[in-house]
Motif scaffolding. Structure first.
Motif, PDB file in Angstrom:
ATOM      1  N   MET A   1      71.655  87.798  28.011  1.00 30.18           N
ATOM      2  CA  MET A   1      71.757  86.452  28.550  1.00 30.18           C
ATOM      3  C   MET A   1      73.105  86.342  29.251  1.00 30.18           C
ATOM      4  SD  MET A   1      70.270  83.380  28.788  1.00 30.18           S
ATOM      5  CE  MET A   1      68.946  83.551  27.624  1.00 30.18           C
ATOM      6  N   LEU A   2      73.061  85.904  30.473  1.00 29.94           N
ATOM      7  CA  LEU A   2      74.266  85.687  31.267  1.00 29.94           C
ATOM      8  C   LEU A   2      74.571  84.199  31.270  1.00 29.94           C
ATOM      9  CD1 LEU A   2      76.347  86.873  33.290  1.00 29.94           C
ATOM     10  CD2 LEU A   2      74.676  86.400  35.086  1.00 29.94           C
ATOM     11  N   CYS A  37      76.585  74.242  33.158  1.00 30.94           N
ATOM     12  CA  CYS A  37      76.566  75.582  32.585  1.00 30.94           C
ATOM     13  C   CYS A  37      75.156  76.144  32.804  1.00 30.94           C
ATOM     14  CB  CYS A  37      76.895  75.526  31.103  1.00 30.94           C
ATOM     15  SG  CYS A  37      77.118  77.144  30.377  1.00 30.94           S
ATOM     16  N   TYR A  38      75.104  77.361  33.302  1.00 27.09           N
ATOM     17  CA  TYR A  38      73.824  78.004  33.605  1.00 27.09           C
ATOM     18  C   TYR A  38      73.626  79.211  32.698  1.00 27.09           C
ATOM     19  CZ  TYR A  38      74.464  75.268  37.847  1.00 27.09           C
ATOM     20  OH  TYR A  38      74.686  74.242  38.728  1.00 27.09           O
ATOM     21  N   SER A  44      67.998  93.475  32.993  1.00 26.83           N
ATOM     22  CA  SER A  44      68.963  94.559  33.188  1.00 26.83           C
ATOM     23  C   SER A  44      70.207  93.968  33.846  1.00 26.83           C
ATOM     24  CB  SER A  44      68.363  95.668  34.062  1.00 26.83           C
ATOM     25  OG  SER A  44      68.032  95.161  35.346  1.00 26.83           O
ATOM     26  N   ASP A  45      71.267  94.770  33.906  1.00 27.74           N
ATOM     27  CA  ASP A  45      72.499  94.296  34.525  1.00 27.74           C
ATOM     28  C   ASP A  45      72.270  93.976  35.998  1.00 27.74           C
ATOM     29  OD1 ASP A  45      73.945  94.542  32.185  1.00 27.74           O
ATOM     30  OD2 ASP A  45      74.687  96.550  32.671  1.00 27.74           O
ATOM     31  N   LEU A  46      73.012  92.994  36.498  1.00 25.76           N
ATOM     32  CA  LEU A  46      72.923  92.620  37.907  1.00 25.76           C
ATOM     33  C   LEU A  46      73.755  93.572  38.768  1.00 25.76           C
ATOM     34  CD1 LEU A  46      73.402  88.742  37.756  1.00 25.76           C
ATOM     35  CD2 LEU A  46      71.279  89.989  38.127  1.00 25.76           C
ATOM     36  N   LYS A  69      78.130  87.517  28.199  1.00 25.33           N
ATOM     37  CA  LYS A  69      76.799  88.109  28.281  1.00 25.33           C
ATOM     38  C   LYS A  69      76.454  88.586  26.886  1.00 25.33           C
ATOM     39  CE  LYS A  69      74.142  91.663  30.504  1.00 25.33           C
ATOM     40  NZ  LYS A  69      74.131  92.822  31.354  1.00 25.33           N
ATOM     41  N   GLY A  70      75.313  88.115  26.388  1.00 19.83           N
ATOM     42  CA  GLY A  70      74.990  88.505  25.027  1.00 19.83           C
ATOM     43  C   GLY A  70      73.531  88.740  24.840  1.00 19.83           C
TER      44      GLY A  70
END
Length: 70
Positions: A1-2, A37-38, A44-46, A69-70
């Motif tokens: 989660m970003l 806040c979004y 996967s990683d951006l 990021k968690g």
């Protein structure tokens, strides 16, 4: 989660009015802040390009940064 911190959610005028109202209820209140806040679910990683596009869409070009990021 970003997690992305966004722009301020209230104008300076609205923050001042809110602070005034809060201080009437509780005089110890010294300040108030509000930000969007979004949260973005990722598989996967951006890539740098995708991160730049996401920032442009959500943050209107503001460079706010990644809170976690968690």
């Amino acid at each position: 989660m970003l997690e992305l911190a966004g722009q301020p959610a209230l104008s300076d005028f609205r923050l001042a009015k809110l602070l005034e109202t809060l201080q009437q209820a509780e005089p110890r209140v010294q300040s108030v802040a509000a930000r969007y806040c979004y949260f973005v679910a990722l598989q996967s990683d951006l890539t740098a390009d995708h991160r730049q596009r996401l920032n442009a869409l959500l943050l209107s070009g503001d460079q706010v940064g990644n809170l976690g990021k968690g």
